[in-house]
Design a protein around this motif. Structure first.
Motif, PDB file in Angstrom:
ATOM      1  N   TRP A  29       0.731  -1.129   0.021  1.00  0.00           N
ATOM      2  CA  TRP A  29       0.045  -0.051   0.031  1.00  0.00           C
ATOM      3  C   TRP A  29       0.790   1.183  -0.045  1.00  0.00           C
ATOM      4  CZ3 TRP A  29      -4.532   1.717  -1.188  1.00  0.00           C
ATOM      5  CH2 TRP A  29      -4.882   2.999  -0.377  1.00  0.00           C
ATOM      6  N   GLN A  30       1.734   1.205   0.828  1.00  0.00           N
ATOM      7  CA  GLN A  30       2.869   2.510   0.960  1.00  0.00           C
ATOM      8  C   GLN A  30       3.557   2.594  -0.603  1.00  0.00           C
ATOM      9  OE1 GLN A  30       6.650   1.783   2.414  1.00  0.00           O
ATOM     10  NE2 GLN A  30       6.667   3.932   3.693  1.00  0.00           N
ATOM     11  N   ASN A  75      -5.981   0.345 -11.732  1.00  0.00           N
ATOM     12  CA  ASN A  75      -7.190  -0.032 -11.464  1.00  0.00           C
ATOM     13  C   ASN A  75      -7.229  -0.888 -10.025  1.00  0.00           C
ATOM     14  OD1 ASN A  75     -10.195   0.461 -11.293  1.00  0.00           O
ATOM     15  ND2 ASN A  75     -10.661  -1.265 -12.472  1.00  0.00           N
ATOM     16  N   HIS A  76      -6.330  -0.152  -9.154  1.00  0.00           N
ATOM     17  CA  HIS A  76      -6.277  -0.780  -8.031  1.00  0.00           C
ATOM     18  C   HIS A  76      -7.485  -0.861  -7.136  1.00  0.00           C
ATOM     19  CE1 HIS A  76      -4.379  -2.295  -4.231  1.00  0.00           C
ATOM     20  NE2 HIS A  76      -5.098  -1.366  -3.696  1.00  0.00           N
ATOM     21  N   GLU A  77      -8.057  -1.977  -6.692  1.00  0.00           N
ATOM     22  CA  GLU A  77      -9.405  -2.098  -5.828  1.00  0.00           C
ATOM     23  C   GLU A  77      -9.056  -2.031  -4.490  1.00  0.00           C
ATOM     24  OE1 GLU A  77     -12.688  -2.028  -6.793  1.00  0.00           O
ATOM     25  OE2 GLU A  77     -11.770  -1.776  -8.897  1.00  0.00           O
ATOM     26  N   ILE A  78      -9.625  -1.373  -3.540  1.00  0.00           N
ATOM     27  CA  ILE A  78      -9.289  -1.155  -2.229  1.00  0.00           C
ATOM     28  C   ILE A  78     -10.303  -1.894  -1.285  1.00  0.00           C
ATOM     29  CG2 ILE A  78      -9.256   0.271   0.014  1.00  0.00           C
ATOM     30  CD1 ILE A  78      -8.408   2.454  -2.108  1.00  0.00           C
ATOM     31  N   GLN A  79     -10.176  -2.864  -0.555  1.00  0.00           N
ATOM     32  CA  GLN A  79     -10.984  -3.585   0.250  1.00  0.00           C
ATOM     33  C   GLN A  79     -11.625  -2.948   1.187  1.00  0.00           C
ATOM     34  OE1 GLN A  79      -9.159  -6.623   2.965  1.00  0.00           O
ATOM     35  NE2 GLN A  79     -10.388  -8.141   2.164  1.00  0.00           N
ATOM     36  N   GLU A  80     -13.013  -3.083   1.073  1.00  0.00           N
ATOM     37  CA  GLU A  80     -13.997  -2.359   1.909  1.00  0.00           C
ATOM     38  C   GLU A  80     -13.636  -2.519   3.243  1.00  0.00           C
ATOM     39  OE1 GLU A  80     -16.780  -0.117   1.392  1.00  0.00           O
ATOM     40  OE2 GLU A  80     -15.988  -0.067  -0.842  1.00  0.00           O
ATOM     41  N   GLU A  84      -6.854   1.016   4.773  1.00  0.00           N
ATOM     42  CA  GLU A  84      -6.493   1.550   3.332  1.00  0.00           C
ATOM     43  C   GLU A  84      -7.995   2.598   2.918  1.00  0.00           C
ATOM     44  OE1 GLU A  84      -5.870  -1.406   3.640  1.00  0.00           O
ATOM     45  OE2 GLU A  84      -3.657  -1.358   3.831  1.00  0.00           O
ATOM     46  N   ALA A  85      -9.145   1.959   2.979  1.00  0.00           N
ATOM     47  CA  ALA A  85     -10.400   2.709   2.485  1.00  0.00           C
ATOM     48  C   ALA A  85     -10.687   3.620   3.700  1.00  0.00           C
ATOM     49  CB  ALA A  85     -11.579   1.334   2.756  1.00  0.00           C
ATOM     50  N   GLU A  86     -10.360   3.553   4.875  1.00  0.00           N
ATOM     51  CA  GLU A  86     -10.570   4.520   5.797  1.00  0.00           C
ATOM     52  C   GLU A  86      -9.776   5.767   5.477  1.00  0.00           C
ATOM     53  OE1 GLU A  86      -9.888   5.044  10.438  1.00  0.00           O
ATOM     54  OE2 GLU A  86     -10.645   3.395   9.744  1.00  0.00           O
ATOM     55  N   MET A  88      -8.576   6.619   2.517  1.00  0.00           N
ATOM     56  CA  MET A  88      -9.152   7.123   1.429  1.00  0.00           C
ATOM     57  C   MET A  88     -10.432   8.185   1.678  1.00  0.00           C
ATOM     58  SD  MET A  88      -6.783   6.343  -0.811  1.00  0.00           S
ATOM     59  CE  MET A  88      -7.743   7.215  -2.138  1.00  0.00           C
ATOM     60  N   GLN A  89     -11.138   7.636   2.480  1.00  0.00           N
ATOM     61  CA  GLN A  89     -12.281   8.571   2.991  1.00  0.00           C
ATOM     62  C   GLN A  89     -11.588   9.791   3.506  1.00  0.00           C
ATOM     63  OE1 GLN A  89     -15.473   8.463   2.178  1.00  0.00           O
ATOM     64  NE2 GLN A  89     -14.715   6.584   0.901  1.00  0.00           N
ATOM     65  N   VAL A  90     -10.710   9.822   4.470  1.00  0.00           N
ATOM     66  CA  VAL A  90     -10.059  10.986   4.912  1.00  0.00           C
ATOM     67  C   VAL A  90      -9.557  11.809   4.035  1.00  0.00           C
ATOM     68  CG1 VAL A  90      -8.527  11.847   6.542  1.00  0.00           C
ATOM     69  CG2 VAL A  90      -9.856   9.975   7.141  1.00  0.00           C
ATOM     70  N   LEU A  91      -8.721  11.307   3.256  1.00  0.00           N
ATOM     71  CA  LEU A  91      -8.389  11.946   1.752  1.00  0.00           C
ATOM     72  C   LEU A  91      -9.097  12.732   1.157  1.00  0.00           C
ATOM     73  CD1 LEU A  91      -5.218   9.664   0.965  1.00  0.00           C
ATOM     74  CD2 LEU A  91      -5.064  11.993   2.351  1.00  0.00           C
ATOM     75  N   LYS A  92     -10.256  12.007   0.691  1.00  0.00           N
ATOM     76  CA  LYS A  92     -11.229  12.580  -0.149  1.00  0.00           C
ATOM     77  C   LYS A  92     -12.043  13.715   0.632  1.00  0.00           C
ATOM     78  CE  LYS A  92     -11.625   8.446  -2.942  1.00  0.00           C
ATOM     79  NZ  LYS A  92     -12.517   7.421  -3.570  1.00  0.00           N
TER      80      LYS A  92
END
Length: 98
Positions: A29-30, A75-80, A84-86, A88-92
């Motif tokens: 991920w890094q 097209n990397h898929e992040i696991q719900e 990492e998903a958490e 991405m929510q903060v970054l968005k």
């Protein structure tokens, strides 16, 4: 100034976290995030684009500022529900701290 306070601020963080273990998935991920950073610099950063658009571009100058190791996955898929998903929510939708 900032240069005088950076190291005293950074060292306690490093000392606290340097022995924290991480998984291969976290390392991957890094590397993917570093790849996205390089993508941004090459495609969107105005300074980098300007430097590369010159008649005699200094590619080495751009690449030396890149992370030493990166990864790229189409097209990397992040696991719900993952960390990492958490992130991405903060970054968005970042918090307004001030």
């Amino acid at each position: 100034g900032v240069a005088d306070l950076w190291l005293p601020s950074w060292l306690p963080i490093v000392n606290k976290r340097r022995d924290v273990e991480y998984s291969e998935q976290q390392r991957q991920w890094q590397l993917l995030r570093r790849g996205r950073y390089l993508e941004f610099n090459l495609l969107y950063d105005r300074g980098v684009k300007f430097g590369l658009a010159n008649a005699n571009p200094r590619v080495e100058g751009v690449m030396v500022s890149a992370p030493p190791l990166i990864a790229w996955e189409y097209n990397h898929e992040i696991q719900e529900g993952s960390a990492e998903a958490e992130l991405m929510q903060v970054l968005k939708k970042p918090n307004t701290w001030v």
